[in-house]
Motif scaffolding. Structure first.
Motif, PDB file in Angstrom:
ATOM      1  N   GLU A   1     -85.514 -40.081  82.358  1.00 18.63           N
ATOM      2  CA  GLU A   1     -85.740 -41.042  81.719  1.00 18.63           C
ATOM      3  C   GLU A   1     -86.809 -40.878  80.599  1.00 18.63           C
ATOM      4  OE1 GLU A   1     -85.879 -41.400  84.953  1.00 18.63           O
ATOM      5  OE2 GLU A   1     -83.979 -42.229  85.347  1.00 18.63           O
ATOM      6  N   LEU A   2     -87.412 -39.819  80.651  1.00 21.51           N
ATOM      7  CA  LEU A   2     -88.615 -39.657  79.562  1.00 21.51           C
ATOM      8  C   LEU A   2     -88.494 -38.331  79.050  1.00 21.51           C
ATOM      9  CD1 LEU A   2     -91.364 -40.417  78.697  1.00 21.51           C
ATOM     10  CD2 LEU A   2     -92.477 -39.211  80.850  1.00 21.51           C
ATOM     11  N   GLU A   3     -88.652 -38.293  77.617  1.00 28.98           N
ATOM     12  CA  GLU A   3     -88.710 -37.104  76.768  1.00 28.98           C
ATOM     13  C   GLU A   3     -89.938 -37.146  75.924  1.00 28.98           C
ATOM     14  OE1 GLU A   3     -83.964 -35.463  76.478  1.00 28.98           O
ATOM     15  OE2 GLU A   3     -85.017 -36.508  74.944  1.00 28.98           O
ATOM     16  N   LEU A   4     -90.191 -35.931  75.758  1.00 35.21           N
ATOM     17  CA  LEU A   4     -91.304 -35.869  74.645  1.00 35.21           C
ATOM     18  C   LEU A   4     -90.812 -34.899  73.391  1.00 35.21           C
ATOM     19  CD1 LEU A   4     -94.698 -35.196  76.851  1.00 35.21           C
ATOM     20  CD2 LEU A   4     -93.869 -37.382  75.735  1.00 35.21           C
ATOM     21  N   SER A   5     -90.907 -35.193  72.438  1.00 34.67           N
ATOM     22  CA  SER A   5     -90.416 -34.393  71.053  1.00 34.67           C
ATOM     23  C   SER A   5     -91.399 -34.339  69.879  1.00 34.67           C
ATOM     24  CB  SER A   5     -89.352 -35.067  70.586  1.00 34.67           C
ATOM     25  OG  SER A   5     -89.288 -36.336  70.062  1.00 34.67           O
ATOM     26  N   GLY A   6     -91.390 -33.219  69.254  1.00 36.33           N
ATOM     27  CA  GLY A   6     -92.356 -32.789  68.052  1.00 36.33           C
ATOM     28  C   GLY A   6     -91.532 -32.120  67.108  1.00 36.33           C
ATOM     29  N   PHE A   7     -91.950 -32.463  65.790  1.00 33.53           N
ATOM     30  CA  PHE A   7     -91.313 -31.641  64.858  1.00 33.53           C
ATOM     31  C   PHE A   7     -92.500 -31.262  63.740  1.00 33.53           C
ATOM     32  CE2 PHE A   7     -89.516 -31.500  60.434  1.00 33.53           C
ATOM     33  CZ  PHE A   7     -88.658 -30.650  60.645  1.00 33.53           C
ATOM     34  N   SER A   8     -92.379 -30.136  63.276  1.00 33.21           N
ATOM     35  CA  SER A   8     -93.437 -29.673  62.358  1.00 33.21           C
ATOM     36  C   SER A   8     -92.504 -28.841  61.343  1.00 33.21           C
ATOM     37  CB  SER A   8     -94.391 -28.656  62.931  1.00 33.21           C
ATOM     38  OG  SER A   8     -95.433 -28.171  61.953  1.00 33.21           O
ATOM     39  N   SER A   9     -93.060 -29.061  59.998  1.00 30.16           N
ATOM     40  CA  SER A   9     -92.501 -28.175  58.832  1.00 30.16           C
ATOM     41  C   SER A   9     -93.648 -27.825  57.832  1.00 30.16           C
ATOM     42  CB  SER A   9     -91.252 -29.007  58.275  1.00 30.16           C
ATOM     43  OG  SER A   9     -91.810 -30.091  57.619  1.00 30.16           O
ATOM     44  N   TYR A  10     -93.203 -26.805  57.158  1.00 30.47           N
ATOM     45  CA  TYR A  10     -94.141 -26.441  56.239  1.00 30.47           C
ATOM     46  C   TYR A  10     -93.171 -26.115  54.831  1.00 30.47           C
ATOM     47  CZ  TYR A  10     -97.057 -23.170  53.085  1.00 30.47           C
ATOM     48  OH  TYR A  10     -97.552 -22.881  51.944  1.00 30.47           O
ATOM     49  N   THR A  11     -93.489 -26.599  53.857  1.00 27.39           N
ATOM     50  CA  THR A  11     -92.858 -26.264  52.551  1.00 27.39           C
ATOM     51  C   THR A  11     -93.561 -25.858  51.281  1.00 27.39           C
ATOM     52  OG1 THR A  11     -91.249 -27.832  53.173  1.00 27.39           O
ATOM     53  CG2 THR A  11     -91.131 -27.281  50.911  1.00 27.39           C
ATOM     54  N   ASP A  12     -93.135 -24.752  50.918  1.00 30.21           N
ATOM     55  CA  ASP A  12     -93.755 -24.215  49.505  1.00 30.21           C
ATOM     56  C   ASP A  12     -92.822 -24.171  48.401  1.00 30.21           C
ATOM     57  OD1 ASP A  12     -95.341 -22.702  47.603  1.00 30.21           O
ATOM     58  OD2 ASP A  12     -95.431 -20.911  48.688  1.00 30.21           O
ATOM     59  N   ALA A  13     -92.898 -25.092  47.593  1.00 30.15           N
ATOM     60  CA  ALA A  13     -92.108 -25.239  46.413  1.00 30.15           C
ATOM     61  C   ALA A  13     -92.740 -25.148  45.067  1.00 30.15           C
ATOM     62  CB  ALA A  13     -91.328 -26.408  46.510  1.00 30.15           C
ATOM     63  N   LYS A  14     -92.079 -24.337  44.042  1.00 26.90           N
ATOM     64  CA  LYS A  14     -92.743 -24.071  42.843  1.00 26.90           C
ATOM     65  C   LYS A  14     -91.613 -23.831  41.967  1.00 26.90           C
ATOM     66  CE  LYS A  14     -93.970 -19.325  43.332  1.00 26.90           C
ATOM     67  NZ  LYS A  14     -94.914 -18.140  43.318  1.00 26.90           N
ATOM     68  N   TYR A  15     -91.885 -24.243  40.520  1.00 21.31           N
ATOM     69  CA  TYR A  15     -91.234 -23.591  39.410  1.00 21.31           C
ATOM     70  C   TYR A  15     -91.482 -22.366  38.969  1.00 21.31           C
ATOM     71  CZ  TYR A  15     -89.451 -28.616  39.081  1.00 21.31           C
ATOM     72  OH  TYR A  15     -88.870 -29.997  39.300  1.00 21.31           O
ATOM     73  N   ASP A  16     -90.343 -21.614  38.757  1.00 25.50           N
ATOM     74  CA  ASP A  16     -90.659 -20.480  38.040  1.00 25.50           C
ATOM     75  C   ASP A  16     -90.599 -20.515  36.538  1.00 25.50           C
ATOM     76  OD1 ASP A  16     -90.703 -19.085  40.498  1.00 25.50           O
ATOM     77  OD2 ASP A  16     -88.333 -18.780  40.212  1.00 25.50           O
ATOM     78  N   ARG A  17     -90.168 -21.729  35.964  1.00 23.31           N
ATOM     79  CA  ARG A  17     -89.908 -21.920  34.616  1.00 23.31           C
ATOM     80  C   ARG A  17     -89.455 -23.504  34.502  1.00 23.31           C
ATOM     81  NH1 ARG A  17     -85.245 -22.758  31.582  1.00 23.31           N
ATOM     82  NH2 ARG A  17     -83.967 -22.011  33.162  1.00 23.31           N
ATOM     83  N   TYR A  18     -90.094 -23.956  33.322  1.00 24.21           N
ATOM     84  CA  TYR A  18     -89.837 -25.397  33.259  1.00 24.21           C
ATOM     85  C   TYR A  18     -89.982 -25.519  31.669  1.00 24.21           C
ATOM     86  CZ  TYR A  18     -89.323 -30.298  34.388  1.00 24.21           C
ATOM     87  OH  TYR A  18     -88.801 -31.765  34.603  1.00 24.21           O
ATOM     88  N   PHE A  19     -89.062 -25.886  30.997  1.00 19.96           N
ATOM     89  CA  PHE A  19     -88.996 -26.065  29.559  1.00 19.96           C
ATOM     90  C   PHE A  19     -88.885 -27.525  29.084  1.00 19.96           C
ATOM     91  CE2 PHE A  19     -86.499 -27.108  25.747  1.00 19.96           C
ATOM     92  CZ  PHE A  19     -87.034 -26.520  24.843  1.00 19.96           C
ATOM     93  N   SER A  20     -89.682 -27.864  28.208  1.00 22.01           N
ATOM     94  CA  SER A  20     -89.786 -29.186  27.494  1.00 22.01           C
ATOM     95  C   SER A  20     -90.654 -28.928  26.223  1.00 22.01           C
ATOM     96  CB  SER A  20     -90.629 -30.071  28.114  1.00 22.01           C
ATOM     97  OG  SER A  20     -90.327 -31.374  27.598  1.00 22.01           O
ATOM     98  N   SER A  21     -90.519 -29.820  25.219  1.00 18.71           N
ATOM     99  CA  SER A  21     -91.231 -29.814  23.874  1.00 18.71           C
ATOM    100  C   SER A  21     -92.196 -30.583  23.860  1.00 18.71           C
ATOM    101  CB  SER A  21     -90.072 -29.972  22.619  1.00 18.71           C
ATOM    102  OG  SER A  21     -89.035 -28.881  22.533  1.00 18.71           O
ATOM    103  N   SER A  22     -93.412 -30.285  23.032  1.00 19.29           N
ATOM    104  CA  SER A  22     -94.664 -31.143  22.859  1.00 19.29           C
ATOM    105  C   SER A  22     -94.358 -32.247  21.693  1.00 19.29           C
ATOM    106  CB  SER A  22     -95.770 -30.155  22.657  1.00 19.29           C
ATOM    107  OG  SER A  22     -95.439 -29.473  21.281  1.00 19.29           O
ATOM    108  N   ALA A  23     -95.202 -33.104  21.495  1.00 26.85           N
ATOM    109  CA  ALA A  23     -95.195 -33.914  20.586  1.00 26.85           C
ATOM    110  C   ALA A  23     -95.077 -33.326  19.124  1.00 26.85           C
ATOM    111  CB  ALA A  23     -96.396 -34.914  20.554  1.00 26.85           C
TER     112      ALA A  23
END
Length: 219
Positions: free
Chosen positions: A192-214
């Motif tokens: 009748e009894l359960e204990l559960s846990g979840f953990s995560s680590y994410t490392d996300a980064k852009y290598d390139r991102y193009f846009s134009s300035s004003a």
């Protein structure tokens, strides 16, 4: 995705999957100048924003564009069972998002299609179940790495020039890497009894991102 699993030994399985996608995108915008001082001409569609490669208004104020895209994707997964309750796996998968056209495009340069977005994902994981006296413990852990190419983003782009016109449109503006670790544990103390846990680590980064300035300078 069609796939098949092969038992190479009594402990090692290999799963193979593949798909080939064909996509056709049709785009037919018609943009009128609804705030013209010549209200009659505007209502009749005579004042048109849709132009050809020479900048001339298109007949009927409607453009007709079409683009075709094709891409194979795959899944390769190896699974090794230590016991009926413990296993490790490794996988390589690819994914695909079709290309298309930016909504609200007026000129021929704006109506150029953007390319498909792709990703290749690598994953290594472990799954195990253990009996701890009168209790049971389940552990799932995985580490992954994703390599994204031609990411589709709505960015500011500089068309024509000099001087150029700054417009917002969807482009293959970025590339990125994502990596991380996930761990999930479930401990069944009683029926009748359960204990559960979840953990995560994410490392996300852009290598390139193009846009134009004003000023139209790429950035």
């Amino acid at each position: 995705m069609p796939r098949a699993t092969y038992s190479l030994t009594d402990k090692f399985n290999l799963t193979l999957g593949a798909r080939y996608s064909w996509d056709e995108r049709r785009y037919s915008p018609s943009i009128h100048h609804d705030f013209s001082q010549n209200l009659l001409a505007s209502a009749l569609g005579s004042v048109c924003f849709e132009t050809d490669a020479n900048g001339a208004p298109l007949p009927g104020c409607r453009a007709f564009e079409k683009a075709n895209f094709a891409k194979p994707t795959f899944n390769l997964t190896g699974q090794y069972r230590f016991t009926s309750r413990e296993q490790v796996y490794a996988s390589i998968r690819s994914g695909y998002r079709t290309g298309g056209f930016s909504v609200g495009s007026e000129s021929a340069a704006q109506r150029l299609p953007y390319d498909p977005e792709t990703v290749v994902n690598y994953e290594l994981g472990y799954k195990g179940e253990f009996q701890l006296g009168e209790t049971a413990l389940r552990v799932n852990a995985a580490t992954y790495y994703s390599d994204y190419k031609n990411i589709q983003r709505s960015v500011v782009d500089c068309l024509g020039g000099p001087p150029c016109a700054l417009v917002a449109r969807v482009q293959n503006a970025a590339a990125a890497k994502i990596k991380g670790v996930e761990v999930e544990m479930t401990w069944a103390l009683t029926t009748e009894l359960e204990l559960s846990g979840f953990s995560s680590y994410t490392d996300a980064k852009y290598d390139r991102y193009f846009s134009s300035s004003a000023t139209g300078t790429p950035g």
